[in-house]
Motif scaffolding. Structure first.
Motif, PDB file in Angstrom:
ATOM      1  N   GLY A 107       1.052   4.536 -13.815  1.00 26.35           N
ATOM      2  CA  GLY A 107      -0.503   3.980 -12.628  1.00 26.35           C
ATOM      3  C   GLY A 107      -1.289   5.129 -12.625  1.00 26.35           C
ATOM      4  O   GLY A 107      -2.113   4.859 -12.982  1.00 26.35           O
ATOM      5  N   LEU A 159       4.705  -1.602 -15.297  1.00 24.74           N
ATOM      6  CA  LEU A 159       3.194  -2.004 -14.275  1.00 24.74           C
ATOM      7  C   LEU A 159       3.074  -2.869 -14.947  1.00 24.74           C
ATOM      8  O   LEU A 159       3.084  -3.519 -15.669  1.00 24.74           O
ATOM      9  N   ASP A 208      -1.529  -3.744 -11.002  1.00 27.43           N
ATOM     10  CA  ASP A 208      -1.859  -2.317 -10.776  1.00 27.43           C
ATOM     11  C   ASP A 208      -2.846  -1.966 -11.577  1.00 27.43           C
ATOM     12  O   ASP A 208      -3.265  -1.102 -11.323  1.00 27.43           O
TER      13      ASP A 208
END
Ligand code: NDP
Ligand code: KPL
Length: 323
Positions: free
Chosen positions: A190, A240, A244
């Motif tokens: 992230g 992800l 995120d």
């Protein structure tokens, strides 16, 4: 079996923006003898002569070279740029005892694997440095937000969880800003996704965080570059999600509009950048997974061209010193 003792001594490798920011906070809590900055002879001598400044005061570090290191550190905090890692390998090695742990504050998804290969995976505690906007100007640290180090285990391995807890205990004891997460691979990716977007777009547009905080072409580029990482993440198994994406957007929107990310700082100063860590890695992984990455290709080409311009305009002067 004896338990390793609490972490008491920390060695900082790389006294730049993050080295001063993190080392300064630890030195205040632990005392100058416990927080050592390790460098080669010329750099260490410069630091001893000039010192570094945080919040208007000289930070009371102990400066060491590998040769005058009295004993191993309990923790080594690595705070150099990725292309400087090879040069500091002997500095890190000089601080290691049997139980010494290593935390890397570097951006990207590669530094921990490099360090694990050199020094053993059993020393590593994974970390992400987020929410700060720090830069080093001369001997001074400039920042608005201190941010935090987020740490966590990459696996379910009990030994890794215990290592994370040892570092967390140090951070709690020293009131060092941190969070422990249980989804570290996602956190690492992230933060990388954010850097791929913000560091590169601000650099290409020669702007500040404000450039990508306002709606417009630059913000669209920033988001599009991040979406390519989102697509890669599905193939890499790092999971992800759009949540995120929104989380990291909010983190970026909270940064000082007048400040700049580290890659933009390097470009402006005519120093080598971490482009390979960002677009370079995105493009390589895109080829591996068969994911198109046109935005990162454009960012890569644009920033390379600016790097060449910067090195031409600063030719005749040394752009970085590894001494
Ligand atoms: N700046 C930020 O806000 C953030 C940065 N990051 C990441 O953290 C990492 C560090 O970034 P940052 O702190 O900005 O980087 P800086 O460029 O400010 O600091 C790196 C420092 O490493 C030192 N160094 C370089 N080569 C050597 C060597 N051979 N021996 C000893 N010291 C050396 C330099 O010291 P000297 O000055 O004495 O030459 C330099 O100041 C990067 O991966 C970056 O992407 C992550 C989050 C936020
Ligand atoms: C996005 C940011 C500013 C972290 O807060 C960063 O990681 C950098 O400057 O490299």
């Amino acid at each position: 079996m004896t338990q390793p003792r609490d972490l008491q001594t920390v060695s900082i490798v790389g006294l730049g923006a993050l080295g001063i920011l993190f080392g300064g906070q630890l030195a205040q809590a632990l005392g100058p003898e416990q927080v050592r900055v390790v460098a080669g002879a010329a750099r260490a001598e410069r630091y001893r002569q000039e010192g570094v400044e945080m919040d208007g005061a000289t930070v009371p570090f102990t400066y060491l070279t590998p040769e005058d290191t009295p004993a191993p550190a309990d923790l080594v905090l690595v705070c150099v740029k990725f292309h400087q890692l090879e040069a500091v390998r002997p500095l890190i090695a000089s601080q290691l005892g049997p139980d010494t742990l290593i935390v890397s504050a570097l951006n990207g998804i590669s530094s921990e694997s490099v360090l694990a290969e050199w020094f053993g995976p059993e020393r590593l505690v994974y970390a992400v440095a987020q929410e700060m906007d720090a830069r080093k100007e001369g001997r001074r640290l400039i920042y608005r937000d201190r941010g935090q180090l987020v740490i966590g285990a990459m696996t379910q391995d009990k030994a890794e969880t215990e290592r994370v807890e040892r570092v967390a205990e140090l951070f709690r004891r020293t009131h060092f800003p941190h969070t422990v997460v249980d989804d570290m691979p996602r956190r690492l990716w992230g933060k990388w996704m954010l850097n791929v977007g913000v560091n590169q777009t601000v650099a290409l547009y020669r702007g500040t965080f404000a450039t990508v905080q306002a709606e417009g072409e630059a913000r669209d580029t920033f988001k599009a570059a991040m979406r390519e990482v989102l697509a890669l993440s599905a193939h890499a198994g790092t999971g992800l999600t759009k949540d995120d994406f929104r989380y990291w957007l909010r983190v970026m929107d909270g940064l000082d509009p007048a400040a700049k990310p580290s890659l933009a700082q390097d470009l402006e100063a005519g120093r080598p950048t971490e482009l390979e860590l960002f677009a370079g890695t995105v493009i390589r992984l895109g080829r591996e997974y068969g994911v198109p990455t046109p935005v990162n290709e454009r960012l890569y080409a644009g920033i390379r061209a600016l790097e060449v311009q910067a090195s031409v305009s600063s030719s005749g002067t040394s752009v970085s010193s590894n001494k």
